[in-house]
Design a protein around this motif. Structure first.
Motif, PDB file in Angstrom:
ATOM      1  N   GLN A 141      12.150 -27.027  14.107  1.00  0.00           N
ATOM      2  CA  GLN A 141      12.354 -26.299  15.347  1.00  0.00           C
ATOM      3  C   GLN A 141      11.037 -25.732  15.880  1.00  0.00           C
ATOM      4  N   LEU A 142      10.197 -25.296  14.986  1.00  0.00           N
ATOM      5  CA  LEU A 142       8.923 -24.713  15.386  1.00  0.00           C
ATOM      6  C   LEU A 142       8.063 -25.748  16.130  1.00  0.00           C
ATOM      7  N   VAL A 143       8.046 -26.968  15.624  1.00  0.00           N
ATOM      8  CA  VAL A 143       7.265 -28.017  16.286  1.00  0.00           C
ATOM      9  C   VAL A 143       7.899 -28.386  17.621  1.00  0.00           C
ATOM     10  N   GLN A 144       9.235 -28.504  17.646  1.00  0.00           N
ATOM     11  CA  GLN A 144       9.913 -28.790  18.909  1.00  0.00           C
ATOM     12  C   GLN A 144       9.569 -27.738  19.961  1.00  0.00           C
ATOM     13  N   TRP A 145       9.594 -26.499  19.550  1.00  0.00           N
ATOM     14  CA  TRP A 145       9.322 -25.381  20.453  1.00  0.00           C
ATOM     15  C   TRP A 145       7.834 -25.304  20.799  1.00  0.00           C
ATOM     16  N   GLY A 146       6.986 -25.398  19.786  1.00  0.00           N
ATOM     17  CA  GLY A 146       5.568 -25.126  19.971  1.00  0.00           C
ATOM     18  C   GLY A 146       4.824 -26.201  20.743  1.00  0.00           C
ATOM     19  N   VAL A 147       5.164 -27.467  20.516  1.00  0.00           N
ATOM     20  CA  VAL A 147       4.452 -28.547  21.214  1.00  0.00           C
ATOM     21  C   VAL A 147       4.730 -28.482  22.713  1.00  0.00           C
ATOM     22  N   VAL A 148       5.987 -28.263  23.083  1.00  0.00           N
ATOM     23  CA  VAL A 148       6.310 -28.184  24.512  1.00  0.00           C
ATOM     24  C   VAL A 148       5.657 -26.961  25.137  1.00  0.00           C
ATOM     25  N   ARG A 149       5.695 -25.821  24.425  1.00  0.00           N
ATOM     26  CA  ARG A 149       5.120 -24.614  25.022  1.00  0.00           C
ATOM     27  C   ARG A 149       3.601 -24.725  25.123  1.00  0.00           C
ATOM     28  N   ALA A 150       2.964 -25.283  24.115  1.00  0.00           N
ATOM     29  CA  ALA A 150       1.513 -25.481  24.177  1.00  0.00           C
ATOM     30  C   ALA A 150       1.156 -26.435  25.312  1.00  0.00           C
ATOM     31  N   SER A 151       1.965 -27.463  25.520  1.00  0.00           N
ATOM     32  CA  SER A 151       1.713 -28.432  26.585  1.00  0.00           C
ATOM     33  C   SER A 151       1.771 -27.788  27.958  1.00  0.00           C
ATOM     34  N   LEU A 152       2.807 -27.016  28.188  1.00  0.00           N
ATOM     35  CA  LEU A 152       2.923 -26.419  29.522  1.00  0.00           C
ATOM     36  C   LEU A 152       1.872 -25.344  29.744  1.00  0.00           C
ATOM     37  N   ARG A 153       1.506 -24.599  28.665  1.00  0.00           N
ATOM     38  CA  ARG A 153       0.435 -23.612  28.830  1.00  0.00           C
ATOM     39  C   ARG A 153      -0.888 -24.317  29.135  1.00  0.00           C
ATOM     40  N   PHE A 154      -1.118 -25.454  28.501  1.00  0.00           N
ATOM     41  CA  PHE A 154      -2.392 -26.161  28.668  1.00  0.00           C
ATOM     42  C   PHE A 154      -2.462 -26.873  30.018  1.00  0.00           C
ATOM     43  N   TRP A 155      -1.553 -27.831  30.276  1.00  0.00           N
ATOM     44  CA  TRP A 155      -1.690 -28.688  31.449  1.00  0.00           C
ATOM     45  C   TRP A 155      -1.230 -28.031  32.743  1.00  0.00           C
ATOM     46  N   SER A 156      -0.121 -27.312  32.699  1.00  0.00           N
ATOM     47  CA  SER A 156       0.425 -26.794  33.953  1.00  0.00           C
ATOM     48  C   SER A 156      -0.096 -25.411  34.310  1.00  0.00           C
ATOM     49  N   LEU A 157      -0.413 -24.601  33.308  1.00  0.00           N
ATOM     50  CA  LEU A 157      -0.886 -23.246  33.589  1.00  0.00           C
ATOM     51  C   LEU A 157      -2.380 -23.090  33.349  1.00  0.00           C
ATOM     52  N   GLY A 158      -3.018 -24.077  32.755  1.00  0.00           N
ATOM     53  CA  GLY A 158      -4.460 -24.007  32.515  1.00  0.00           C
ATOM     54  C   GLY A 158      -4.862 -22.946  31.522  1.00  0.00           C
ATOM     55  N   ASP A 159      -3.921 -22.508  30.701  1.00  0.00           N
ATOM     56  CA  ASP A 159      -4.195 -21.458  29.713  1.00  0.00           C
ATOM     57  C   ASP A 159      -4.622 -22.119  28.409  1.00  0.00           C
ATOM     58  N   VAL A 160      -5.876 -22.557  28.372  1.00  0.00           N
ATOM     59  CA  VAL A 160      -6.379 -23.323  27.232  1.00  0.00           C
ATOM     60  C   VAL A 160      -6.381 -22.492  25.952  1.00  0.00           C
ATOM     61  N   ASP A 161      -6.777 -21.240  26.046  1.00  0.00           N
ATOM     62  CA  ASP A 161      -6.869 -20.388  24.853  1.00  0.00           C
ATOM     63  C   ASP A 161      -5.500 -20.188  24.204  1.00  0.00           C
ATOM     64  N   HIS A 162      -4.490 -19.863  25.023  1.00  0.00           N
ATOM     65  CA  HIS A 162      -3.146 -19.653  24.476  1.00  0.00           C
ATOM     66  C   HIS A 162      -2.604 -20.945  23.868  1.00  0.00           C
ATOM     67  N   ALA A 163      -2.844 -22.059  24.563  1.00  0.00           N
ATOM     68  CA  ALA A 163      -2.394 -23.344  24.029  1.00  0.00           C
ATOM     69  C   ALA A 163      -3.057 -23.635  22.694  1.00  0.00           C
ATOM     70  N   GLY A 164      -4.359 -23.352  22.594  1.00  0.00           N
ATOM     71  CA  GLY A 164      -5.069 -23.554  21.321  1.00  0.00           C
ATOM     72  C   GLY A 164      -4.519 -22.686  20.218  1.00  0.00           C
ATOM     73  N   ASP A 165      -4.183 -21.435  20.556  1.00  0.00           N
ATOM     74  CA  ASP A 165      -3.606 -20.533  19.551  1.00  0.00           C
ATOM     75  C   ASP A 165      -2.267 -21.060  19.040  1.00  0.00           C
ATOM     76  N   LEU A 166      -1.456 -21.603  19.967  1.00  0.00           N
ATOM     77  CA  LEU A 166      -0.170 -22.140  19.559  1.00  0.00           C
ATOM     78  C   LEU A 166      -0.349 -23.338  18.618  1.00  0.00           C
ATOM     79  N   VAL A 167      -1.302 -24.211  18.927  1.00  0.00           N
ATOM     80  CA  VAL A 167      -1.560 -25.366  18.068  1.00  0.00           C
ATOM     81  C   VAL A 167      -2.005 -24.918  16.684  1.00  0.00           C
ATOM     82  N   GLU A 168      -2.896 -23.951  16.620  1.00  0.00           N
ATOM     83  CA  GLU A 168      -3.379 -23.465  15.320  1.00  0.00           C
ATOM     84  C   GLU A 168      -2.264 -22.800  14.537  1.00  0.00           C
ATOM     85  N   MET A 169      -1.385 -22.091  15.226  1.00  0.00           N
ATOM     86  CA  MET A 169      -0.241 -21.479  14.547  1.00  0.00           C
ATOM     87  C   MET A 169       0.665 -22.553  13.940  1.00  0.00           C
ATOM     88  N   LEU A 170       0.893 -23.632  14.698  1.00  0.00           N
ATOM     89  CA  LEU A 170       1.716 -24.715  14.180  1.00  0.00           C
ATOM     90  C   LEU A 170       1.064 -25.357  12.960  1.00  0.00           C
TER      91      LEU A 170
END
Length: 901
Positions: free
Chosen positions: A457-486
């Motif tokens: 569930q964590l991967v299902q949740w985290g990959v989609v959230r990291a993707s939208l933070r990165f590509w659609s919101l341009g929030d690279v730092d938050h997306a990176g944090d989510l990837v490292e947490m995963l």
């Protein structure tokens, strides 16, 4: 549910219709049912397309003494009456029109009642004689019979007698699917009149008609849906357009009209079809109302619900049609708009019960295919039966996999609202993300606490959230944090591969190509990689390998994606297909690239608009490299309109950068500037991959502004930027542009970088640069031929153009003229594009590049001070250049100088 839109209250404006030959027919204000037509809601009056072949055939039948006339047969709204009246309006002979109605059909000689003398009204024979004498009172009369299927028997007999006796030419219309009086049928069976079937409009004709009325381009996907919905019927098409405009579902987005959401059916069309439905009988109506809840339906299922006899009766009316595909026989409405009208007749409660009956019939059948699951789930959502949450989730997953985002949203939301948990929420979030609603998507995922999720569930949740933070919101730092947490919390290898693949795609977009390619290739090579990991890795490599100069290496990955029947995300899969086209383009296989692009744009639903837009961008890529700039502009503008959303989708950036190049190549500087300005909304570290392309687009804009020096400088900067990131194909291309703009120093560098780029194109770039450096016209002509053979037509034109000043300098007029002629032939194949080399060769003027640049800026309305600020020189320097250019060209002032340029 499709809403019936109210009819416009105002009267129609008379619209002259121009038939073949340039003659203007009389005003047409009525449809085939005789109702007033209203155009007040449209930007331009509703127009009618010529039918030249049918027009000529009808006119010939009415003016040729060998035939008694013509009967036009076709569906309601196909244009029978319109065509007949177009012809009769230009005839010199008098025309008597007989209007047949359901009420006149009940009266003997009802259609001819206006021509019956009062004294003869009680005697049938006298009435018949009176009607004939009066209607034929003038010699050479033409009798027009509208809706001949509604003739009463006595009127039909009179028409038959007139045709047999050659008393007048007959032009009649009859609707298919209706029973005709025997006397009318015998008219063409016994060859007294010619029978002409009036076919629906072709797709091309439909698009031309709609675009003429709307005054703009119709989006390709919307055109497909509208043509399919209208069946090519002009009346249905018109009502579809007017209803869509009135309901706000057919809208203009930057000059491109697109259809989204439910279609409103205007009341005029509802009335026309309701009249037809009122006469079909209870059994046929039962078929239609059952079909209305799901169209099409398997013939066996429909027969089980309503009986085979009823299905056969419905087919005989022409209201439904039977089709066979892949061994499955389906029943569907003859026109989709007919289905919308029937749906309006069925109440909400009755429709829920019908869907429930259909669910009962379908639920025990095979549901192994996405189509079956989606059909069943959609029926369940609005039926009176209990919902199966697992079915809803599976169907939502199918819809997202097929890139039908609105449908995926509908089913995922239904599942989420009924306790579908994270699986439903993740699907809903993805559907919203790709539709340009990242904030809504993020809010849905933010409701879940990652500390309470298991690793899957964590991967299902985290990959989609990291993707939208990165590509659609341009929030690279938050997306990176989510990837490292995963990565820190997920140990299972298959799940780690999914996280690594998503991270690789992000690294590629940050222009860390080596890192992203290495990680993505590791995922692709691992036999245990789950499908989601493979999809993300292929997406990353589809963007990275082509620009890195390894386009050929992407071929097996693209092939693997093509044979894969299902993807976890339809949009990701379409991005992989875009990468396939991009890779083929960079290695110079433009024919196969174009073939793939054509294969990849097959979509059937308006809900697939994002995927369709990505496919159109791929079309535009190939067209740009081929030099078909008008075609490229159309593809990109349509794609950008389709990607219009609450939050701008990042896929707009590559389309805009190439679109700016296309506009610049055609000399449309203001349009290129507009597009590049719009492209600034997508900038930052998450889009760094595209920065070399952005710089190349700016170089082309400088070239269009006659600033060859700036164009060279910007192209070289793009090459340096690409080299620093390992984008060797982009480096080679940027150096090639600089060479075309006039740089003679790049042969050695291009030769070096060509060794790092797969495919033959980079080597041609290097040979071109060597020929420019050597000022060798023969070598330039040879390399021009190579570019032409490769399909790079504007490069071929530039190489040929660069021979002209060499020949001119040597005083060799004949080869110069020959080279100019070949250059212009190539330019014509590129929509008349212009570059600094082509401009110099076609219009040689005795002025310097700087003088030409300043004159061009004057032509755009810039003052001397504005020009000085733009070029970073003094005003006196600008004035000096203007003075010298005026002396050389015998221009009296700056305005004349600008006109000459």
């Amino acid at each position: 549910m499709i809403a019936a839109a109210p009819a416009h209250p105002s009267r129609a404006t008379a619209t002259p219709v121009r038939p073949r030959g340039g003659r203007v027919a009389g005003p047409l204000r009525c449809d085939e049912a005789g109702r007033e037509l209203d155009f007040s809601g449209m930007g331009r009056p509703w127009q009618l397309l010529d039918r030249p072949a049918e027009y000529d055939a009808v006119r010939k039948a009415l003016t040729n003494g060998d035939t008694g006339g013509v009967i036009l047969v076709g569906a309601a709204g196909v244009g029978k009456t319109t065509l007949a009246r177009m012809v009769t309006e230009v005839l010199s002979e008098p025309v008597r029109w007989v209007a047949c109605t359901a009420s006149s059909q009940a009266i003997p000689l009802g259609a001819f009642a206006p021509w019956i003398a009062a004294s003869a009204s009680r005697d049938p024979l006298a009435s018949l004689h009176s009607a004939r004498e009066n209607v034929l009172a003038q010699p050479d009369t033409v009798i027009g019979v509208d809706d001949a299927h509604l003739l009463d028997n006595l009127s039909a007999t009179l028409v038959h007698q007139i045709a047999v006796d050659h008393g007048a030419h007959i032009v009649a219309t009859a609707r298919t699917g209706e029973s005709l009086p025997d006397a009318v049928t015998s008219l063409w069976k016994d060859s007294y009149v010619e029978r002409i079937e009036l076919a629906p409009l072709t797709k091309t004709e439909c698009v031309a008609l709609v675009e003429a009325v709307l005054g703009g381009t119709l989006e390709g996907l919307s055109a497909d849906v509208m043509w399919e919905s209208s069946g090519g019927n002009p009346l249905f098409l018109r009502n579809l357009v007017e209803g869509g405009v009135e309901a706000g579902t057919l809208t203009d987005v930057n000059g491109v009209w697109q259809l989204r959401g439910p279609t409103a059916v205007p009341s005029g069309l509802v009335e026309l079809l309701d009249e037809r439905l009122s006469r079909v009988g209870a059994a046929v109506l039962e078929v239609l109302e059952t079909l209305a809840v799901h169209d099409p339906l398997d013939i066996d299922i429909l027969s089980e619900l309503v009986g085979a006899a009823a299905v056969d009766a419905a087919e005989a009316t022409g209201l439904v049609r039977i089709t066979s595909h892949n061994g499955v026989v389906d029943v569907r409405f003859s026109h989709p708009l007919l289905g919308e009208v029937v749906r309006c007749r069925v109440g909400t409660a009755a429709a829920r019960i019908r869907r429930g009956r259909l669910v009962e019939t379908l639920q025990d059948r095979d549901a192994s295919t996405p189509a079956h699951r989606i059909r069943l789930a959609r029926l369940c959502v609005d039926s009176d039966r209990p919902l199966d949450i697992a079915l809803l989730i599976d169907a939502a997953k199918d819809a997202v996999s097929l890139a039908n985002l609105p449908l995926g949203e509908l089913l995922a939301r239904a599942a989420s609202e009924r306790g579908g948990g994270l699986r439903a929420a993740e699907l809903l979030s993805r559907a919203l993300l790709w539709q340009g609603r990242p904030q809504d998507a993020d809010e849905i995922l933010a409701r879940f606490d990652p500390d309470r999720l298991d690793p899957l569930q964590l991967v299902q949740w985290g990959v989609v959230r990291a993707s939208l933070r990165f590509w659609s919101l341009g929030d690279v730092d938050h997306a990176g944090d989510l990837v490292e947490m995963l990565r820190a919390r997920v140990d299972y290898p298959a799940l780690r591969l999914t996280v690594d693949a998503a991270a690789a795609a992000m690294a590629v977009h940050e222009n860390h190509l080596a890192e992203g390619i290495e990680a993505a290739e590791r995922v692709i090579a691992d036999p245990d990689s789950p499908r989601q990991a493979v999809d993300f890795a292929a997406f990353a490599l589809g963007l990275a390998l082509p620009v890195a100069g390894r386009g050929a290496d992407f071929a097996p990955i693209a092939a693997r994606s093509r044979v894969q029947q299902k993807s976890t995300d339809g949009i990701i899969r379409l991005m992989v297909r875009y990468g396939d086209v991009l890779a083929l383009t960079t290695i110079g296989d433009l024919d196969l690239a174009e073939q793939r692009a054509t294969e990849y744009r097959e979509f059937s639903s308006a809900g697939q608009f994002v995927g369709w837009a990505i496919a159109r961008i791929a079309d535009g890529v190939v067209a740009t490299y081929r030099g078909r700039f008008r075609e490229a502009i159309t593809a990109f503008e349509q794609a950008l309109a389709a990607l219009n959303a609450e939050s701008s989708l990042p896929w707009k950036l590559p389309a805009r950068l190439l679109l700016a190049r296309a506009y610049a190549a055609l000399g449309e500087v203001e349009q290129a500037e507009r597009v590049l300005g719009d492209a600034e909304e997508h900038s930052g570290p998450h889009m760094a991959l595209h920065e070399p392309q952005r710089m190349i687009a700016r170089a082309w804009l400088a070239g269009a502004e006659h600033s060859a020096h700036s164009a060279v400088e910007l192209a070289r900067k793009a090459a340096d930027l690409a080299h620093s990131a390992g984008q060797y194909a982009m480096e080679a291309e940027a150096l090639h542009h600089a060479t075309r703009f006039g740089d003679r120093t790049l042969a050695a560098r291009l030769t070096t970088v060509a060794g790092r780029v797969q495919g033959p194109v980079a080597a041609i770039y290097a040979r071109h640069a060597a020929a420019v450096a050597a000022a060798d016209p023969c070598a330039l002509a040879a390399v021009s031929g190579e570019f032409e053979a490769a399909g790079l037509l504007l490069s071929a034109a530039d190489a040929q153009a660069q021979t002209v000043p060499i020949y001119d300098h040597a005083g060799q007029r004949r080869p110069s003229a020959k080279a100019t002629a070949r250059m212009m032939a190539l330019v014509a194949r590129c929509d008349g594009a212009g570059t600094p080399a082509i401009t110099a060769a076609a219009h040689p003027l005795p002025i310097t590049e700087r003088e030409r640049e300043i004159a061009a800026l004057i032509g755009r309305g810039l003052s001397n001070r504005a020009i000085a600020e733009r070029l970073c020189v003094s005003v006196r320097t600008v004035e000096g250049h203007i003075y010298r250019a005026c002396i050389k060209l015998d221009a009296s002032d700056r305005e004349q100088l600008a006109e000459l340029i």
